[in-house]
Design a protein around this motif. Structure first.
Motif, PDB file in Angstrom:
ATOM      1  N   CYS A  22     -11.065 -36.689   2.369  1.00  0.00           N
ATOM      2  CA  CYS A  22     -11.506 -37.055   1.031  1.00  0.00           C
ATOM      3  C   CYS A  22     -12.811 -36.316   0.777  1.00  0.00           C
ATOM      4  O   CYS A  22     -13.746 -36.409   1.573  1.00  0.00           O
ATOM      5  CB  CYS A  22     -11.719 -38.563   0.904  1.00  0.00           C
ATOM      6  SG  CYS A  22     -12.337 -39.059  -0.729  1.00  0.00           S
ATOM      7  N   SER A  23     -12.878 -35.568  -0.311  1.00  0.00           N
ATOM      8  CA  SER A  23     -14.071 -34.785  -0.604  1.00  0.00           C
ATOM      9  C   SER A  23     -14.343 -34.768  -2.097  1.00  0.00           C
ATOM     10  O   SER A  23     -13.461 -35.046  -2.913  1.00  0.00           O
ATOM     11  CB  SER A  23     -13.927 -33.351  -0.071  1.00  0.00           C
ATOM     12  OG  SER A  23     -12.766 -32.744  -0.607  1.00  0.00           O
ATOM     13  N   ILE A  24     -15.587 -34.451  -2.447  1.00  0.00           N
ATOM     14  CA  ILE A  24     -15.986 -34.283  -3.840  1.00  0.00           C
ATOM     15  C   ILE A  24     -16.334 -32.818  -4.054  1.00  0.00           C
ATOM     16  O   ILE A  24     -17.153 -32.250  -3.320  1.00  0.00           O
ATOM     17  CB  ILE A  24     -17.169 -35.189  -4.205  1.00  0.00           C
ATOM     18  CG1 ILE A  24     -16.722 -36.652  -4.236  1.00  0.00           C
ATOM     19  CG2 ILE A  24     -17.766 -34.798  -5.549  1.00  0.00           C
ATOM     20  CD1 ILE A  24     -17.812 -37.637  -4.592  1.00  0.00           C
ATOM     21  N   VAL A  25     -15.691 -32.220  -5.046  1.00  0.00           N
ATOM     22  CA  VAL A  25     -15.887 -30.802  -5.340  1.00  0.00           C
ATOM     23  C   VAL A  25     -16.594 -30.662  -6.680  1.00  0.00           C
ATOM     24  O   VAL A  25     -16.141 -31.213  -7.690  1.00  0.00           O
ATOM     25  CB  VAL A  25     -14.537 -30.044  -5.378  1.00  0.00           C
ATOM     26  CG1 VAL A  25     -14.762 -28.577  -5.715  1.00  0.00           C
ATOM     27  CG2 VAL A  25     -13.813 -30.181  -4.043  1.00  0.00           C
ATOM     28  N   LEU A  26     -17.699 -29.930  -6.697  1.00  0.00           N
ATOM     29  CA  LEU A  26     -18.435 -29.650  -7.924  1.00  0.00           C
ATOM     30  C   LEU A  26     -17.896 -28.362  -8.531  1.00  0.00           C
ATOM     31  O   LEU A  26     -17.754 -27.350  -7.842  1.00  0.00           O
ATOM     32  CB  LEU A  26     -19.934 -29.498  -7.627  1.00  0.00           C
ATOM     33  CG  LEU A  26     -20.821 -29.114  -8.805  1.00  0.00           C
ATOM     34  CD1 LEU A  26     -20.938 -30.252  -9.800  1.00  0.00           C
ATOM     35  CD2 LEU A  26     -22.208 -28.701  -8.322  1.00  0.00           C
ATOM     36  N   ILE A  27     -17.576 -28.398  -9.825  1.00  0.00           N
ATOM     37  CA  ILE A  27     -17.105 -27.203 -10.512  1.00  0.00           C
ATOM     38  C   ILE A  27     -18.317 -26.464 -11.074  1.00  0.00           C
ATOM     39  O   ILE A  27     -19.053 -26.997 -11.913  1.00  0.00           O
ATOM     40  CB  ILE A  27     -16.120 -27.559 -11.660  1.00  0.00           C
ATOM     41  CG1 ILE A  27     -15.006 -28.482 -11.133  1.00  0.00           C
ATOM     42  CG2 ILE A  27     -15.548 -26.292 -12.270  1.00  0.00           C
ATOM     43  CD1 ILE A  27     -14.212 -27.925  -9.985  1.00  0.00           C
ATOM     44  N   ALA A  28     -18.532 -25.234 -10.619  1.00  0.00           N
ATOM     45  CA  ALA A  28     -19.687 -24.453 -11.058  1.00  0.00           C
ATOM     46  C   ALA A  28     -19.408 -23.812 -12.405  1.00  0.00           C
ATOM     47  O   ALA A  28     -18.263 -23.732 -12.868  1.00  0.00           O
ATOM     48  CB  ALA A  28     -20.025 -23.389 -10.022  1.00  0.00           C
ATOM     49  N   ASN A  29     -20.480 -23.357 -13.050  1.00  0.00           N
ATOM     50  CA  ASN A  29     -20.333 -22.688 -14.348  1.00  0.00           C
ATOM     51  C   ASN A  29     -19.651 -21.335 -14.200  1.00  0.00           C
ATOM     52  O   ASN A  29     -18.966 -20.866 -15.105  1.00  0.00           O
ATOM     53  CB  ASN A  29     -21.707 -22.507 -15.007  1.00  0.00           C
ATOM     54  CG  ASN A  29     -22.319 -23.838 -15.410  1.00  0.00           C
ATOM     55  OD1 ASN A  29     -21.612 -24.769 -15.765  1.00  0.00           O
ATOM     56  ND2 ASN A  29     -23.643 -23.923 -15.343  1.00  0.00           N
ATOM     57  N   GLN A  30     -19.848 -20.681 -13.044  1.00  0.00           N
ATOM     58  CA  GLN A  30     -19.221 -19.391 -12.813  1.00  0.00           C
ATOM     59  C   GLN A  30     -17.711 -19.556 -12.634  1.00  0.00           C
ATOM     60  O   GLN A  30     -17.242 -20.550 -12.101  1.00  0.00           O
ATOM     61  CB  GLN A  30     -19.810 -18.712 -11.567  1.00  0.00           C
ATOM     62  CG  GLN A  30     -21.231 -18.237 -11.728  1.00  0.00           C
ATOM     63  CD  GLN A  30     -22.247 -19.349 -11.579  1.00  0.00           C
ATOM     64  OE1 GLN A  30     -21.864 -20.497 -11.339  1.00  0.00           O
ATOM     65  NE2 GLN A  30     -23.512 -19.033 -11.738  1.00  0.00           N
ATOM     66  N   GLU A  31     -16.969 -18.546 -13.065  1.00  0.00           N
ATOM     67  CA  GLU A  31     -15.507 -18.613 -13.006  1.00  0.00           C
ATOM     68  C   GLU A  31     -15.038 -18.690 -11.552  1.00  0.00           C
ATOM     69  O   GLU A  31     -15.497 -17.940 -10.684  1.00  0.00           O
ATOM     70  CB  GLU A  31     -14.905 -17.379 -13.682  1.00  0.00           C
ATOM     71  CG  GLU A  31     -13.389 -17.430 -13.786  1.00  0.00           C
ATOM     72  CD  GLU A  31     -12.820 -16.228 -14.527  1.00  0.00           C
ATOM     73  OE1 GLU A  31     -11.593 -16.155 -14.673  1.00  0.00           O
ATOM     74  OE2 GLU A  31     -13.627 -15.377 -14.945  1.00  0.00           O
ATOM     75  N   ASN A  32     -14.094 -19.616 -11.295  1.00  0.00           N
ATOM     76  CA  ASN A  32     -13.456 -19.775  -9.992  1.00  0.00           C
ATOM     77  C   ASN A  32     -14.433 -20.106  -8.863  1.00  0.00           C
ATOM     78  O   ASN A  32     -14.166 -19.831  -7.701  1.00  0.00           O
ATOM     79  CB  ASN A  32     -12.658 -18.521  -9.610  1.00  0.00           C
ATOM     80  CG  ASN A  32     -11.424 -18.355 -10.465  1.00  0.00           C
ATOM     81  OD1 ASN A  32     -10.836 -19.331 -10.915  1.00  0.00           O
ATOM     82  ND2 ASN A  32     -11.043 -17.112 -10.716  1.00  0.00           N
ATOM     83  N   GLU A  33     -15.550 -20.734  -9.197  1.00  0.00           N
ATOM     84  CA  GLU A  33     -16.523 -21.078  -8.168  1.00  0.00           C
ATOM     85  C   GLU A  33     -16.698 -22.594  -8.089  1.00  0.00           C
ATOM     86  O   GLU A  33     -16.845 -23.248  -9.116  1.00  0.00           O
ATOM     87  CB  GLU A  33     -17.870 -20.416  -8.461  1.00  0.00           C
ATOM     88  CG  GLU A  33     -18.875 -20.536  -7.329  1.00  0.00           C
ATOM     89  CD  GLU A  33     -20.139 -19.736  -7.599  1.00  0.00           C
ATOM     90  OE1 GLU A  33     -21.218 -20.360  -7.680  1.00  0.00           O
ATOM     91  OE2 GLU A  33     -20.041 -18.507  -7.749  1.00  0.00           O
ATOM     92  N   GLY A  34     -16.629 -23.125  -6.894  1.00  0.00           N
ATOM     93  CA  GLY A  34     -16.824 -24.552  -6.695  1.00  0.00           C
ATOM     94  C   GLY A  34     -17.606 -24.810  -5.418  1.00  0.00           C
ATOM     95  O   GLY A  34     -17.764 -23.916  -4.579  1.00  0.00           O
TER      96      GLY A  34
END
Length: 472
Positions: A172-184
């Protein structure tokens, strides 16, 4: 639904009849011919329903029923008494000892199946209540941590560990979606608490990309063979038979991150109740993440401003005010513990000539380069400050005058031999004064500064580019 029934019956004929009816109707059965054997089976195998005879050798049905209710069984099995006794007292006593229902022999198949099925429905209802209670307690634990802690790592690790515990996820993990394309960034993962801000390429996670686009939870029951995963099928081949659940963390119609779960525990993947639970947690986790990040930013800015208040903006050395504050502390410590303390005062020779010849911009570069040289040339325990203009100071705790002179000479040589950007055929030198405690006339930190300054003045009048010791 698991259809497991334990039969505790001493009559082989009655036991055979019960087993035959239940097996034909899709139930899994185990049986015991006495109470002790039945209790032993219960310690290893938990059924949904127990069919219990009243009249048996050794422990009777009432005693067995009481023992069952004292056992810590989760989920709680239903007990149906099956007996030739159909009198009111037997029924009431059975129910008083923890039984849930009563069937009078001879056994009638439709009645048996109906009563066992009804008890299963009741048991499933209580099981769902227990799950709801557990989920609510987990949400309370998470929100309590959110309210009590502003440490982002603690909050996020609590969320992933609690969610993994409820869903029995292997990850179980939490992934932050970055502003840059395809970056997390993986901010937290319950399988490895050390994971923090692990950068990932979202182009390799089509399931997360779909959640970002749809802003809706996505549950895949078979990772490897799901069409969504075709483009990365080779990289997920080791997850054969596993299910995943991705729940978006949404704010103002924007997906800021995802709650990502992977499990191998179920044939049918994640239940609707588990998905709803994860959605509640995901919604709450945004506010925790935002508040924690905001607090972290405020703390960092406060620390930065506090640091800038004691730093010289040009050289990043400590400033004049901080120098005096630290010197007072070190002098008091030296007096209290009777330890030596030394002070070096340095001044760049003919610095005005550098500014007049090359300009103030080059002069500033020289100041910064000399500052860097001094920082590099002193010990970690020494305190370096820009005293003012082209003058620098070094506080040397636990240092005798000889050690301070040796360090001063080393700094003087470093500065003289260095090639400075922007200066053509121009040698930069410094004059240095050294004072120490204990020394005659050094009663406080101000005296120490005056003695070092006097020594510096004598170095200037002695031809510059030299080190002088304070006279006593």
């Amino acid at each position: 639904m698991t259809n497991k029934v334990l039969i505790i019956e001493d009559s082989l004929t009655s036991k055979a009849i019960l087993e035959d009816i239940l097996t034909q109707n899709g139930f899994e059965t185990r049986s015991a011919t006495n109470g002790k054997e039945g209790l032993r089976i219960l310690s290893e195998w938990t059924p949904n329903v127990i069919l219990l005879d009243l009249v048996m050798p050794g422990m009777d049905g009432f005693s067995v029923c009481r023992e069952i209710r004292q056992m810590d069984l989760h989920p709680r099995p239903s007990v149906i008494i099956v007996s030739v006794k159909g009198d009111n007292e037997s029924i009431v006593t059975s129910l008083a000892n923890g039984a849930d229902d009563f069937i009078v022999k001879p056994i009638k198949e439709p009645e048996l199946i109906a009563r066992v099925t009804a008890q299963q429905r009741i048991r499933d209802f209580y099981r769902e209540l227990e799950e709801d209670k557990r989920n609510l307690e987990t949400i309370l634990d998470i929100t309590s941590t959110m309210a009590a802690s502003l440490d982002p790592s603690e909050v996020l690790n609590t969320i992933v560990s609690k969610v993994a515990g409820v869903t029995q996820a292997v990850r179980c993990s939490i992934v932050l979606i970055a502003n840059q394309e395809n970056e997390g960034y993986v901010l937290a993962s319950h399988e490895d608490p050390a994971v923090r801000e692990l950068k990932i390429d979202l182009s390799k996670y089509p399931e997360i990309q779909q959640v970002i686009n749809t802003k809706a939870p996505l549950a895949l029951e078979d990772i490897v063979n799901n069409p969504i995963m075709n483009q990365v099928k080779e990289s997920v081949k080791d997850f054969e038979g596993m299910s995943i659940l991705i729940v978006p963390i949404v704010f103002n119609d924007e997906v800021l991150g995802t709650l990502f779960l992977r499990t191998r525990k179920k044939v049918n993947g994640f239940s609707k109740k588990e998905i709803d639970f994860c959605r509640i947690v995901a919604n709450a986790s945004f506010h925790a993440l935002r508040n924690a990040r905001l607090f972290e930013k405020v703390v960092k800015e406060k620390d930065y401003l506090k640091e800038m208040a004691v730093r010289d903006h040009l050289t990043s050395l400590y400033n004049h005010n901080f120098f005096y504050s630290r010197l007072d502390e070190e002098f008091e410590r030296a007096v209290r513990y009777e330890t030596p303390l030394a002070l070096i005062m340095m001044d760049i020779d003919n610095f005005k000539q550098i500014n007049d010849t090359y300009g103030h911009r080059v002069g500033d570069m020289v100041l910064k380069e000399i500052s860097a040289l001094i920082k590099k040339g002193v010990r970690k325990t020494d305190i370096v400050a820009r005293y003012g203009g082209e003058e620098f100071s070094v506080i040397l705790p636990h240092t005798l005058v000889k050690g301070a002179v040796d360090e001063a000479e080393r700094l003087r040589e470093m500065i003289e031999s260095h090639a400075y950007a922007g200066l053509v055929n121009h040698k930069v030198t410094i004059s240095v004064g050294v004072a120490s405690y204990p020394q005659k006339g050094a009663m406080n930190s101000g005296d120490l500064v005056n003695h070092a300054d006097d020594a510096l003045y004598r170095a200037k009048w002695s031809g510059k580019n030299c080190v002088k010791i304070a006279e006593v």
